[in-house]
Design a protein around this motif. Structure first.
Motif, short mmCIF file in Angstrom:
data_model
loop_
_atom_site.label_atom_id
_atom_site.label_comp_id
_atom_site.label_asym_id
_atom_site.label_seq_id
_atom_site.Cartn_x
_atom_site.Cartn_y
_atom_site.Cartn_z
N UNK B 208 0.84 -1.21 0.00
CA UNK B 208 0.00 0.00 0.00
C UNK B 208 0.87 1.26 0.00
N UNK B 209 1.99 1.16 -0.66
CA UNK B 209 2.92 2.27 -0.80
C UNK B 209 3.79 1.99 -2.01
N UNK B 210 4.73 2.89 -2.28
CA UNK B 210 5.48 2.80 -3.55
C UNK B 210 6.93 2.36 -3.38
N UNK B 230 -4.07 10.71 15.54
CA UNK B 230 -5.11 11.44 14.81
C UNK B 230 -5.70 12.54 15.69
N UNK B 268 6.03 18.08 8.27
CA UNK B 268 6.18 16.62 8.15
C UNK B 268 7.39 16.28 7.30
N UNK B 269 7.57 17.01 6.19
CA UNK B 269 8.72 16.74 5.32
C UNK B 269 10.02 17.02 6.07
N UNK B 273 8.58 12.62 8.44
CA UNK B 273 7.36 11.92 8.87
C UNK B 273 6.31 12.03 7.78
N UNK B 274 5.12 11.53 8.05
CA UNK B 274 4.00 11.75 7.13
C UNK B 274 2.88 12.43 7.89
N UNK B 275 2.31 13.44 7.27
CA UNK B 275 1.21 14.15 7.93
C UNK B 275 0.25 14.65 6.87
N UNK B 276 -1.03 14.51 7.16
CA UNK B 276 -2.04 14.84 6.17
C UNK B 276 -3.26 15.47 6.84
N UNK B 299 -3.79 13.75 10.46
CA UNK B 299 -3.29 12.38 10.55
C UNK B 299 -1.77 12.44 10.53
N UNK B 301 1.98 10.44 11.18
CA UNK B 301 2.65 9.14 11.25
C UNK B 301 4.15 9.36 11.34
N UNK B 367 3.39 2.22 7.64
CA UNK B 367 2.73 3.46 8.03
C UNK B 367 1.25 3.20 8.36
N UNK B 368 0.83 1.97 8.19
CA UNK B 368 -0.59 1.63 8.26
C UNK B 368 -0.79 0.54 9.30
N UNK B 394 -6.64 0.55 -1.50
CA UNK B 394 -8.00 1.01 -1.14
C UNK B 394 -8.66 1.54 -2.41
#
Lengths: 412, 412
Positions: B208-210, B230, B268-269, B273-276, B299, B301, B367-368, B394
């Motif tokens: 679920x990622x690249x 969250x 986040x960058x 990290x990851x943030x959305x 969100x 991570x 991350x999931x 998804x």
């Protein structure tokens, strides 16, 4: 647009007349019994039962001042006091008695009540004016349940057809025509500036801004209305997992939308204009899925049509850069485009001279539409702004000082 | 958490065994007849009729490999093939057969089908394993209609009570317990890692990622799961007229929200990290009223709990500056806080050695959330990630190459 026929009556004929601030304020507060809310505000929507009651009161009060009444096919009421020359169309003094759902006591109401006070003063003094005078209550200025705004004056001024006006629907599916009929105000006079003309239109209105309040001035001279352009923006990116998608491999429609919002604010300030994104809706509404599409509203206001075009061009360049950075696409649909309005110079000069006598010289363009914007399309028009406490409007806290709003009329 | 009991059986005992890529893919596609959508994706929600049918097929197929079955009180199915030492809890190989409403054919399904292929190979070769093997189908990993996600494994691992699991409700008001009963999977085995234990838990899952797709590698070694936090953010400004309010006298909640979104991305960058922010809702939804309040989701991570705390602190400082600039206020409520997970080092080493033999050495943290995140709380756990075409998940376009996903199993 012809020039105003002020007639041979000289200014000195009205020199001794004075408006009555207490009577004006008492009358305004009295009229707000219809639609008053517990928080001191107003809820009097076009064609509701409160609107019907205040219209009945308006007709009764203006009848006491020697007026007869024309009710047109959009429910606009013209309370006409005859003058010396009744073949000349009346000089109009108008605004609106309807309010926002959570409105205040001044937006529109102040203009109608000021016009009624002028009428009372003239009538008490037994003055016969050169031309007749019409106090006008325009229907549905707010457009709160029958959008768009300024519908009654818009049909009268030929900006909308009567059919368009009649067919406007509330969310519940009621039409304007049906509701006008229900409250007894679907009149027989044609709603048309050609068939039921005015010679001019004056309007007092609360500023709905902070310029006069900051300057501590009672009135402002309105020279015209700014151009307004509304857009619906749709940004499209890629909906993906917030956890699984690396930061450098996203096409995040909400991030791009955020940059659009920031850019709109920055560019508007650079251009001396006003621009606002006030609504945002992202999809899908899922906490762990990056937004694939976002819809924004965009409200632009600029002093002239050329400045509006320049603002729009600057924004489009900025949006292109955002799309290039984020791999998003942007659809930009015009929802409304209202050109800049310049009020009649002779009428504005009347207001300028009167304002000068009470020490006011602020000249301003309205950022907001008013009935006068539409009347100005067909008859010489001018507006006077009244000071608005803290600039708050469309809110129960809306306020203008009684002792100051009477000054609006001292020389009207 | 104890260490895994791999038993005296040496690796060489299975050296000749090979998985059958074609059979695995055929079987996976066959199982997707239940819940298949026209666009090639899946719609098989926990406890719907398609879920019931695939469960029946799962039981029938695993029975053919000598399994008996335990169904627990959350509907988790343990298909158990006996070993030499049946007093030792089974080695679990599990994932989930439920999908997102518009899901793909690999998320979860791949893990269960890979485990079934391992079972088939062992059974065909008449191997008796040291400990029993359990292929596990965890209930409601997606949490699509019964939030939260990973509910079946969560109750089993003691992260939620059984009562909590049973009382989860769909939007239509159906409870998990009622729906499990309806499809015949409200089992009698206690849903508890203590009363129905495993010795270990392995899970194959689509990335679920690249990362693997970009590196063109079939599998990745998952060393743990990142911390996830969250928030629900509420920004409050002042709702005012877009036309009347000068640009320098606004407290625009949507403009402040836009700056929050941009800052979240930037921070986040900077933190790796990851943030959305994926959802935004402004109020009032009126084109000519500046937004008074805006709600955002956030969100976050990060690889470790400490890095998460640092990220949150940086964001809070940035948000304070935005509020100071715009006169807004921000409420920040934690909705979910999942600590970082570190998988069992011995189990990860097994995966590392196997991956090495097919030339794969990418180590990654998820991350999931996955069922393995909860099983790792109570038994030694490891995960293997499978390459995910373009990182898309998804989504009906979700894809992993059959010839590569068989490699996941070559040494399982």
């Amino acid at each position: 647009m012809g020039s105003i026929n002020t007639g041979p009556q000289s200014d000195s004929g009205f020199a001794g007349l004075k408006t009555n601030a207490k009577r004006l304020n008492d009358s305004l507060q009295y009229s707000c019994q219809w639609g008053a809310t517990n928080d001191g505000g107003m809820h009097r929507l076009a064609c509701d039962d409160q609107d019907r009651l205040v219209r009945e009161w308006f007709i009764a009060e203006t009848t006491k001042c020697g007026c007869s009444h024309k009710i047109d096919a959009m429910g606009n009421i013209f309370a006409i006091r005859p003058g010396e020359n009744n073949n000349i169309p009346p000089i109009g003094l108008g605004s609106h008695l309807d309010t926002q759902p959570t409105g205040g006591r001044y937006d529109g109401i102040l203009g109608v009540l000021c016009a009624m006070e002028v009428l009372r003063v003239i009538h008490e003094a037994n003055v016969t004016t050169y031309a007749p005078i019409a106090v006008v209550n325009w229907t549905n200025e707010e457009g709160a349940i029958f959008p768009p705004a300024m519908l009654g004056s818009g049909v009268w001024a030929g900006q909308f057809t009567l059919e368009h006006g009649h067919s406007r629907k509330s969310i519940e599916g009621k039409t304007m025509a049906k509701e006008l009929e229900r409250i007894g105000y679907l009149g027989s006079t044609p709603c048309s500036s050609q068939e039921n003309p005015l010679s001019a239109h004056f309007e007092v209105h609360i500023e709905q801004g902070t310029i006069l309040d900051r300057a501590e001035k009672a009135v402002g001279i309105v020279t015209g209305a700014q151009t307004v352009r509304w857009f619906r923006l749709t940004l499209t990116g890629r909906a993906e997992h917030t956890g699984g998608t690396p930061m450098d491999n996203r096409s995040d429609a909400l991030l791009a939308a955020a940059k659009v919002i920031v850019e709109v604010n920055k560019t508007a300030i650079e251009h001396g204009a006003r621009a606002t994104v006030s609504t945002a809706k992202s999809s899908p509404q899922s906490m762990n899925t990056i937004a694939g599409t976002v819809e924004l509203s965009l409200d632009l206001r600029a002093p002239t049509d050329q400045e509006m075009d320049e603002l729009e061009q600057s924004l489009k360049h900025a949006f292109d850069a955002i799309n290039a950075e984020h791999g998003t696409s942007l659809a930009m649909d015009v929802v409304w485009d209202s050109k800049a309005t310049h009020f009649d110079s002779e009428m504005v000069e009347c207001v300028r001279q009167s304002a000068k006598e009470i020490g006011c010289s602020h000249e301003m363009t309205s950022f907001i539409g008013h009935d006068s914007v539409y009347t100005s399309k067909v008859v010489p028009t001018a507006m006077i702004f009244a000071r608005c406490k803290d600039g708050i409007s469309h809110n129960p806290a809306e306020y203008t000082r009684p002792e100051e709003y009477a000054q609006n009329l001292a020389r009207s």
